[in-house]
Design an enzyme around this catalytic site. Sequence first.
Site, short mmCIF file in Angstrom:
data_model
loop_
_atom_site.label_atom_id
_atom_site.label_comp_id
_atom_site.label_asym_id
_atom_site.label_seq_id
_atom_site.Cartn_x
_atom_site.Cartn_y
_atom_site.Cartn_z
N LYS A 106 0.85 -1.20 0.00
CA LYS A 106 0.00 0.00 0.00
C LYS A 106 0.89 1.26 0.00
O LYS A 106 1.98 1.23 -0.56
CB LYS A 106 -0.98 -0.03 1.18
CG LYS A 106 -1.69 -1.38 1.28
CD LYS A 106 -2.85 -1.37 2.20
CE LYS A 106 -3.43 -2.78 2.29
NZ LYS A 106 -4.69 -2.82 3.00
N GLY A 155 -7.34 -5.47 6.85
CA GLY A 155 -6.76 -4.55 7.85
C GLY A 155 -7.54 -4.48 9.14
O GLY A 155 -7.31 -3.58 9.95
N SER A 188 -6.31 -9.88 6.53
CA SER A 188 -5.75 -10.22 7.85
C SER A 188 -5.08 -11.59 7.89
O SER A 188 -5.17 -12.30 8.90
CB SER A 188 -6.83 -10.09 8.93
OG SER A 188 -7.29 -8.75 8.98
N GLY A 221 -1.53 -7.72 3.16
CA GLY A 221 -1.30 -6.30 3.39
C GLY A 221 -0.33 -6.10 4.54
O GLY A 221 0.89 -6.19 4.38
C1 PEP Z 1 -4.96 -6.11 1.46
O1 PEP Z 1 -5.06 -4.91 1.61
O2 PEP Z 1 -4.86 -6.59 0.32
C2 PEP Z 1 -4.93 -6.95 2.64
C3 PEP Z 1 -5.19 -8.21 2.53
O3 PEP Z 1 -4.61 -6.30 3.83
P1 PEP Z 1 -4.40 -6.99 5.28
O4 PEP Z 1 -3.59 -8.23 5.06
O5 PEP Z 1 -3.67 -5.97 6.08
O6 PEP Z 1 -5.76 -7.31 5.82
#
Ligand code: PEP
Length: 251
Positions: free
Chosen positions: A11, A174, A214, A235
């Site tokens: 990101k 997230g 997550s 993420g």
């Molecule tokens: C993402 O934004 O693609 C994602 C999966 O984020 P996170 O792993 O932080 O939930």
Amino acid sequence: MRQNIVAGNWKMNNTLEEGIKLAKEVSALLEANKPNCKVVLGTPFIHLAEAVKAVNTDLVGISAQDCADKESGAYTGETSAAMIKSTGAEYVILGHSERRTYYGETNAILKDKTDLALANGLTPIFCIGEVLEEREANKQNEVCKTQIEEALFHLSADEFSKIVIAYEPVWAIGTGKVATPEQAQEIHAYIRSVIADKYGAEVADNTSILYGGSCKPSNAKELFANPDVDGGLIGGASLNAEDFNGIISAF
Ligand code: PEP
């Protein structure tokens, strides 16, 4: 057979220096302990060219997080698929829920982005997924089907076979809330059936469908153990080389 893939999505994080340090750390960990899956790092645009040079590209592919829906020209601030390709990056994340929500990306826009990514030899990692209210109304299947149909089903079977799908329930991104392995398997199998109905069983069997939301070293193994979960789009946990490597090691 389809490929297992673990892709990081940084990101809007990391300065150039921080990002290249992280890319080198990930690459070194993988050189020490060869992965049993394809590994991809989704960096901001400014890191792409340096990241390609910083990693062992036999082990790590580099991805952008978006591309323009126009080929070239007077579109201030945009980055085209051809520009991304020219850095040595091989992938582009398209349709992330943050792009859809904060930047108004519709399925029609994503259709154009997908076409340009493919025309320029990039592999799209195409994100789909429902928001919480849609999950609570049990509408996740129809939401994902519409996203795929409207943005991707104009492609030929040959073109579609170059797409990686990332199923990312928006309520899990997230938030620390993760889909259960059963929820992930159920919808991944459904998504594969939608692809099979359109392009046939062979194309569907060969399509990598990643889970995102997550995902961490502690839950990756049970998510990836499902027959229709072919890896993850990561993420937060991709911002730390040890954590990211912990997820890669789930394969
Ligand atoms: C993402 O934004 O693609 C994602 C999966 O984020 P996170 O792993 O932080 O939930």
